[in-house]
Write a protein that holds these residues in place. Structure first.
Motif, PDB file in Angstrom:
ATOM      1  N   CYS A  53       0.824  -1.216   0.000  1.00 43.48           N
ATOM      2  CA  CYS A  53       0.000   0.000   0.000  1.00 43.48           C
ATOM      3  C   CYS A  53       0.854   1.260   0.000  1.00 43.48           C
ATOM      4  N   HIS A  55       2.947   2.109   2.580  1.00 46.05           N
ATOM      5  CA  HIS A  55       3.170   2.637   3.931  1.00 46.05           C
ATOM      6  C   HIS A  55       4.663   2.668   4.280  1.00 46.05           C
ATOM      7  N   GLU A  88      -2.773   0.123  10.293  1.00 45.63           N
ATOM      8  CA  GLU A  88      -3.792   0.951   9.631  1.00 45.63           C
ATOM      9  C   GLU A  88      -4.744   0.071   8.835  1.00 45.63           C
ATOM     10  N   GLU A  89      -4.198  -0.998   8.250  1.00 44.17           N
ATOM     11  CA  GLU A  89      -4.976  -1.835   7.326  1.00 44.17           C
ATOM     12  C   GLU A  89      -6.012  -2.705   8.022  1.00 44.17           C
ATOM     13  N   HIS A 120      -1.210  10.087   1.912  1.00 46.91           N
ATOM     14  CA  HIS A 120      -1.055   8.773   1.276  1.00 46.91           C
ATOM     15  C   HIS A 120      -0.424   8.951  -0.100  1.00 46.91           C
TER      16      HIS A 120
END
Ligand code: NI
Length: 347
Positions: A53, A55, A88-89, A120
């Motif tokens: 993602c 991160h 976070e996920e 993001h």
């Protein structure tokens, strides 16, 4: 620096030369249970775990911003709280996700946080696209579970049973009227049934049917209206069909809403430090959820997006794809904007 905030979260404080408000900069750090298939030299060494993602990019940006702002701390009026957040996920087996865990451990206190910034990297958009907009940016998500209780019986003699399958079908149909008839034409909501379970044999009317699904909204008032209508429809239709219904709607994340005054400052910073960028300040709403919404529901803030895809370099797979990777030039834009915006807020 404090470790172990929200289990594996890390918090660092940078005090400016002059007194002022406390600004929390949040960077999520977690990976996903996916086998990495990028072939990159820096690919994950852990089988079945990958930074799909971006991160890891956020963490790099956070460390760079800390270095930049530390070199300029004499110019800052206030305190910066660097917040490196896990999970976070998803809650990773815990009751709550990373943002909530860090809040429970007091990340918004000592010193009390007044404002927040986060971001993001965004592979849905090309490198050079920068999105800073006020108002809602990510949806609020609810998870619902319904149990329809009827009276089981023989499939050939339905008149002696109370059929929860027919009742469930009516509920699914009736719930479609929430978005089409109760939500305004310019408002946004999604109601999706994703699991329907019931029955054990072709000739048996089951006793119960279970259903699950999700509701997504941006506006908290729309959210309340949709959830109330949903509960009314499930219970009302079940009652009309002679069944009983248990409904449980659980809020997973509120919607992520950017505060006007903080966002205005970030927009000015973006135009100054990224003059060549494609600045998009129009609403860009994504139905995905983001747990930064918990922090921004308590503190004024701005969450922005930095376009990170590069089709020529084949760095344009979507988030959570096994081949996901972004153009590292986006790290420079992300760090530049985050550092500039933080400095502008604590000027
Ligand atoms: Ni993400």
């Amino acid at each position: 620096m404090t470790k172990g905030v929200g289990k594996t979260g890390v918090v660092g404080l940078l005090e400016g030369a002059k007194p002022g408000p406390t600004l929390l900069l949040r960077f999520d750090m977690d990976a996903l249970p996916i086998n990495e298939d990028t072939g990159a030299e820096y690919a994950s060494l852990n089988q079945g775990i990958m930074h799909a993602c971006g991160h890891d990019g956020h963490t790099s940006i956070g460390l760079t911003v800390a270095k930049i702002l530390n070199a300029h701390k004499n110019e800052l009026a206030g305190t910066i709280k660097f917040c490196f957040q896990p999970s976070e996920e998803g809650s990773n087996g815990e009751e709550i996700g990373g943002a909530e865990m860090m809040m429970k451990d007091g990340v918004l206190e000592g010193p009390k946080v007044d404002m927040t910034l986060s971001m993001h990297l965004w592979n849905e958009k090309p490198l050079g696209w920068v999105h800073v907009a006020k108002g809602p940016v990510m949806a609020g998500a609810e998870e619902f579970k319904i149990k329809i209780i009827g009276k089981g019986g023989h499939g050939a003699i339905p008149n002696l049973a109370i059929d929860p399958v027919v009742c469930a079908a009516q509920i699914i149909s009736a719930a479609q009227s929430i978005v089409s008839r109760n939500v305004g034409p310019l408002e946004t909501a999604v109601v999706s049934f994703t699991i329907v379970k019931g029955g054990t044999a072709f000739n048996v009317i089951p006793q119960e049917v279970m259903m699950e699904g999700t509701i997504r909204t941006f506006d908290p008032q729309v959210r309340n209206k949709v959830v109330n209508r949903f509960e009314e429809i499930v219970k009302g239709v079940a009652s009309a069909m002679g069944c009983q219904a248990e409904v449980n709607v659980k809020q997973l994340t509120p919607s992520l809403i950017n505060t006007e005054h903080v966002t205005a400052t970030v927009q000015e910073s973006a135009r100054r430090v990224l003059p060549q960028a494609n600045h998009d300040n129009t609403p860009y709403l994504t139905m995905g959820a983001e747990d930064m919404a918990y922090i921004q529901s308590k503190v004024d803030g701005c969450y922005f997006f930095i376009g990170s895809a590069n089709t020529e370099k084949h760095l344009d797979y979507g988030h959570h794809h096994p081949k996901f990777d972004f153009d590292e030039q986006a790290l420079i834009s992300g760090a530049a904007l985050m550092a500039a915006a933080a400095a502008d807020i604590l000027k």
